[in-house]
Design a protein around this motif. Structure first.
Motif, mmCIF file in Angstrom:
data_model
loop_
_atom_site.group_PDB
_atom_site.id
_atom_site.type_symbol
_atom_site.label_atom_id
_atom_site.label_comp_id
_atom_site.label_asym_id
_atom_site.label_seq_id
_atom_site.Cartn_x
_atom_site.Cartn_y
_atom_site.Cartn_z
ATOM 1 N N PRO A 165 10.620 0.261 -4.023
ATOM 2 C CA PRO A 165 9.566 0.199 -5.040
ATOM 3 C C PRO A 165 9.099 1.608 -5.422
ATOM 4 O O PRO A 165 9.029 2.490 -4.578
ATOM 5 N N LEU A 172 6.170 2.456 -6.130
ATOM 6 C CA LEU A 172 4.919 2.727 -5.413
ATOM 7 C C LEU A 172 5.212 3.361 -4.052
ATOM 8 O O LEU A 172 4.556 4.326 -3.642
ATOM 9 N N ALA A 173 6.243 2.839 -3.355
ATOM 10 C CA ALA A 173 6.601 3.379 -2.043
ATOM 11 C C ALA A 173 7.121 4.811 -2.180
ATOM 12 O O ALA A 173 6.825 5.678 -1.357
ATOM 13 N N GLN A 174 7.886 5.063 -3.243
ATOM 14 C CA GLN A 174 8.404 6.420 -3.469
ATOM 15 C C GLN A 174 7.255 7.388 -3.737
ATOM 16 O O GLN A 174 7.232 8.517 -3.251
ATOM 17 N N PHE A 195 4.127 7.061 -2.714
ATOM 18 C CA PHE A 195 3.399 7.284 -1.464
ATOM 19 C C PHE A 195 4.182 8.222 -0.560
ATOM 20 O O PHE A 195 3.606 9.060 0.126
ATOM 21 N N LEU A 196 5.502 8.074 -0.549
ATOM 22 C CA LEU A 196 6.335 8.931 0.301
ATOM 23 C C LEU A 196 6.159 10.390 -0.100
ATOM 24 O O LEU A 196 6.028 11.272 0.746
ATOM 25 N N TYR A 200 1.577 11.057 -0.019
ATOM 26 C CA TYR A 200 1.006 11.033 1.325
ATOM 27 C C TYR A 200 1.975 11.631 2.338
ATOM 28 O O TYR A 200 1.577 12.334 3.255
ATOM 29 N N GLY A 201 3.264 11.339 2.154
ATOM 30 C CA GLY A 201 4.266 11.794 3.116
ATOM 31 C C GLY A 201 4.298 13.300 3.248
ATOM 32 O O GLY A 201 4.476 13.833 4.349
ATOM 33 N N VAL A 211 -2.988 4.432 -8.613
ATOM 34 C CA VAL A 211 -3.295 4.144 -7.212
ATOM 35 C C VAL A 211 -3.558 5.436 -6.437
ATOM 36 O O VAL A 211 -4.327 5.445 -5.478
ATOM 37 N N LYS A 217 10.782 -5.687 -5.433
ATOM 38 C CA LYS A 217 10.144 -4.364 -5.492
ATOM 39 C C LYS A 217 8.717 -4.465 -6.030
ATOM 40 O O LYS A 217 7.835 -3.746 -5.588
ATOM 41 N N MET A 271 3.833 -2.862 2.431
ATOM 42 C CA MET A 271 3.284 -1.604 1.935
ATOM 43 C C MET A 271 1.917 -1.312 2.549
ATOM 44 O O MET A 271 1.634 -0.197 2.974
ATOM 45 N N PRO A 319 2.205 9.913 7.824
ATOM 46 C CA PRO A 319 2.543 9.211 6.582
ATOM 47 C C PRO A 319 4.023 9.233 6.242
ATOM 48 O O PRO A 319 4.565 8.207 5.828
ATOM 49 N N PHE A 320 4.679 10.375 6.441
ATOM 50 C CA PHE A 320 6.080 10.455 6.037
ATOM 51 C C PHE A 320 6.926 9.464 6.823
ATOM 52 O O PHE A 320 7.726 8.716 6.264
ATOM 53 N N TYR A 362 6.058 5.777 5.612
ATOM 54 C CA TYR A 362 6.474 5.426 4.256
ATOM 55 C C TYR A 362 7.993 5.502 4.101
ATOM 56 O O TYR A 362 8.577 4.730 3.347
ATOM 57 N N CYS A 375 10.283 2.420 3.013
ATOM 58 C CA CYS A 375 11.300 2.545 1.961
ATOM 59 C C CYS A 375 12.639 2.016 2.464
ATOM 60 O O CYS A 375 13.331 1.273 1.770
#
Lengths: 242, 240
Positions: free
Chosen positions: A63, A65-67, A69-70, A73-74, A172, B174, B188, B201-202, B205, B209
Motif C-alpha cells: 500500500p 500508505l505503508a510506503q 510511513f516507511l 517514520y522509518g 495522514v 492494498k 497497518m 519505525p523502520f 513498517y 510492507c
C-alpha cells in the motif's frame, strides 16, 4: 454548503495547490526515471532485469500508505546516520518524504506502463529503421520512443489520476493538501458537507485533466486520423448503405 | 538478532499482534470482495439496460466513485453514514444515546462501494465482448434466459473479466490499509502501535510492507492459476 465553501475557499485553494504539486512533481520525476529503467528491464541479462523487477513488484505490491510511513517514520530510526550524512533536513519534512515515496511508487508503475509500450512497438518499423542504418540512439529517438509513448499515453494518463487520488494519503502525515485541509475543517465544524465540497474539487480536477489528456492524445495521433482518411471512411460508409 | 526478538511471537515480541492485524486486514478484504462483486454485477446489469434514468444513475455512480480518492470515500462513509445512522436511530428511539458506525463496517461499506464501481466497468466490458452468435444459438436451442446466462454468458464473462478483477482484488487488499486511519486495528495500525512502544519505525513498517507484499504475491500466483483454468476451453494459436 456554499457559505461553507466560501468560508474555507482560500484554504481549499491552498490545499489544491499542494495536491497538484504532490501529483505532478512525482509523476514527472518518475517519468524521467521510468524510461531508462523500462529499457533496461527489457534486457535479457538477468542481473540487470532482476533488481528492476524486484523494485517494481515491491512498490506495486504494497500500500502507498505503508510506503509513505516507511519513508517518513522509518527514516526516524536512522536519524543519527542521516544527520551525519547531512540528509536529515530532507527526511524531517513530511512534504519531501511524501514526494520521495510517491516518486518511487509512480516510477514502479510507469516502468510497467513503458515496458508495455516498448513491447508493442511494431517490429517491422524497428527492422526498417535498422535496415536504413540507424544507430541505436537514432532508432530510439525517431522510431521506438515516439511509438512507445503514443501506445502508453492513455495508461500514463491513468497513472496521473491514480497519483492524484492516492496522494490524498499525504494528509495522514499532516500535509495540508485538499484532504488535509478538509479533515482539519471537519474537526472544527463537524459539518459533513465539507467532505462533499472536497469530493467536488477532486472530481473537477480529474474531469479537467481527462479532457486535457484527451486533447493531447488527439494531437499526438493527429497523423492517424487525417481529414482525407476520414472522407475515405465516410465514403465507404455511404457505399455500404447503398 | 534484536530485530528478530522484536518480531517473535508471544509476550516479548510483536509477532502475534502483527498477525492479528493481518487477520483483520484479510477479513476486511474478504468481506468486501463478495459484496462489492455482487454490487458490481448489479451495476453492470444496469449499465447494460435500456432504462435511461437507471443507466445514467449507474454511470454517475461509477464515474464518481472512480474519481474520488479512496480515503475521501472512506471518510464520507465513516462520518456521513455514522451521522445518518445516529439520526435514524435517535428518531426511532430517542433514549438510545450516542451510537457510532464501527470502523470495520465503515471500511467494508466504503471498500465494497469502490470495488463495485470499478468491477462494474470490467464486467460490462467483458459482457459486451461476448460472441452474440453463441447467445443466439443457445436461444435457438430453446435455452431459457437464465440458462443462457448460466451456461453461455457467465463462464465467458468470468474468463474475460478475471484479469481485470484480479487487479482490482490486489488494489482492494492494498486499500484496506487506509482503514487504519479511522482506527481499525488492522495490520497497518498494529504496526503503528508497535512503533509507539519500541521506537523502531523502520523495522516495523518494513515488516508490514513485506507482509502486504507476500499476501499480494500469493494472490497473484493464485490468480494466474485461476486464469489458466478459466481459459482451459479456449483454442490458442500454435499450441501454447
Amino acid at each position: 454548503m456554499i457559505s461553507l465553501a466560501l468560508e474555507y475557499s482560500d484554504k481549499l485553494l491552498m490545499g489544491m495547490w499542494v495536491t497538484l504539486q504532490l501529483t505532478l512533481i512525482p509523476v514527472l520525476l518518475a517519468a524521467c526515471f521510468a524510461l531508462p529503467l523500462a529499457v533496461l528491464r527489457r534486457k535479457p541479462n538477468l542481473w540487470v532485469q532482476a533488481p528492476i523487477r524486484l523494485f517494481v513488484s515491491f512498490f506495486r505490491g504494497t500500500p502507498l500508505l505503508a510506503q509513505l510511513f516507511l519513508v517518513y517514520y522509518g527514516s526516524g530510526q536512522f536519524r543519527e546516520e542521516l544527520s551525519a550524512l547531512g540528509l536529515w533536513w530532507f527526511f524531517r519534512e513530511p512534504i519531501y518524504c511524501a514526494l520521495l515515496a510517491f516518486t518511487l511508487n509512480s516510477t514502479a508503475y510507469q516502468i510497467e506502463i513503458m515496458r508495455g509500450g516498448l513491447q508493442s512497438v511494431n517490429v517491422g518499423e524497428i527492422e526498417a529503421g535498422l535496415a536504413c542504418g540507424m544507430t541505436p540512439l537514432t532508432l530510439h529517438r525517431r522510431i521506438i520512443l515516439p511509438n512507445a509513448y503514443r501506445i502508453a499515453f492513455p495508461a500514463l494518463g491513468n497513472e496521473v489520476i491514480l497519483m492524484l487520488k492516492g496522494g490524498a494519503v499525504a494528509s495522514v502525515i499532516t500535509i495540508l493538501d485538499i484532504m488535509g485541509h478538509t479533515r482539519r475543517a471537519f474537526s472544527q465544524t463537524f459539518d459533513i458537507n465539507i467532505y462533499f465540497i472536497a469530493a467536488i474539487l477532486y472530481l473537477l480536477i480529474t474531469t479537467l485533466f481527462v479532457l486535457f489528456w484527451r486533447t493531447l492524445e488527439g494531437r499526438l495521433n493527429h497523423h492517424l486520423n487525417r481529414p482525407e482518411q476520414r472522407t475515405v471512411i465516410a465514403a465507404r460508409g455511404v457505399t455500404a448503405v447503398n | 538478532m534484536e530485530t528478530l526478538q522484536l518480531l517473535q511471537l508471544g509476550e516479548h515480541g510483536w509477532g502475534d499482534q502483527l498477525l492479528s492485524g493481518l487477520w483483520v486486514t484479510l477479513r476486511l478484504a474478504l468481506t468486501s470482495l463478495p459484496i462489492g462483486l455482487a454490487l458490481g454485477f448489479l451495476v453492470a446489469t444496469v449499465l447494460m439496460s435500456r432504462n435511461r434514468a437507471l443507466k445514467s444513475l449507474a454511470i454517475a455512480y461509477t464515474t464518481t466513485l472512480r474519481g474520488l480518492p479512496e480515503l475521501l470515500t472512506l471518510f464520507i462513509i465513516y462520518h456521513g453514514a455514522g451521522l445518518l445512522l445516529r439520526q435514524v436511530l435517535n428518531w426511532i428511539n430517542p433514549d438510545i444515546g450516542y451510537v457510532e458506525l464501527s470502523p470495520f463496517v465503515a471500511g467494508v461499506v466504503a471498500l465494497s462501494l469502490v470495488f463495485a464501481a470499478y468491477s462494474a466497468e470490467v464486467i460490462r466490458g467483458a459482457w459486451q465482448a461476448l460472441d452474440k452468435g453463441q447467445i443466439e444459438a443457445a436461444q435457438a436451442y430453446g435455452f431459457s434466459p437464465w440458462l443462457v446466462f448460466r451456461r453461455i454468458e457467465l463462464p465467458q464473462i468470468w474468463r474475460i473479466a478475471l484479469p481485470g478483477l484480479g487487479n482490482l482484488w490486489i488494489n482492494l487488499i492494498k486499500d484496506t490499509a487506509l482503514v487504519s486511519v479511522i482506527a481499525l486495528n488492522d495490520l497497518m495500525r498494529m504496526a503503528g502501535i508497535a512503533v509507539g512502544a519500541t521506537k523502531q519505525p523502520f523495522t516495523f513498517y518494513l515488516t508490514v510492507c513485506l507482509m502486504y507484499w507476500l499476501v499480494c504475491l500469493s494472490f497473484e500466483v493464485l490468480l494466474g492459476r485461476a486464469e489458466k483454468r478459466a481459459s482451459r476451453g479456449l483454442k490458442t494459436l500454435g499450441g501454447h
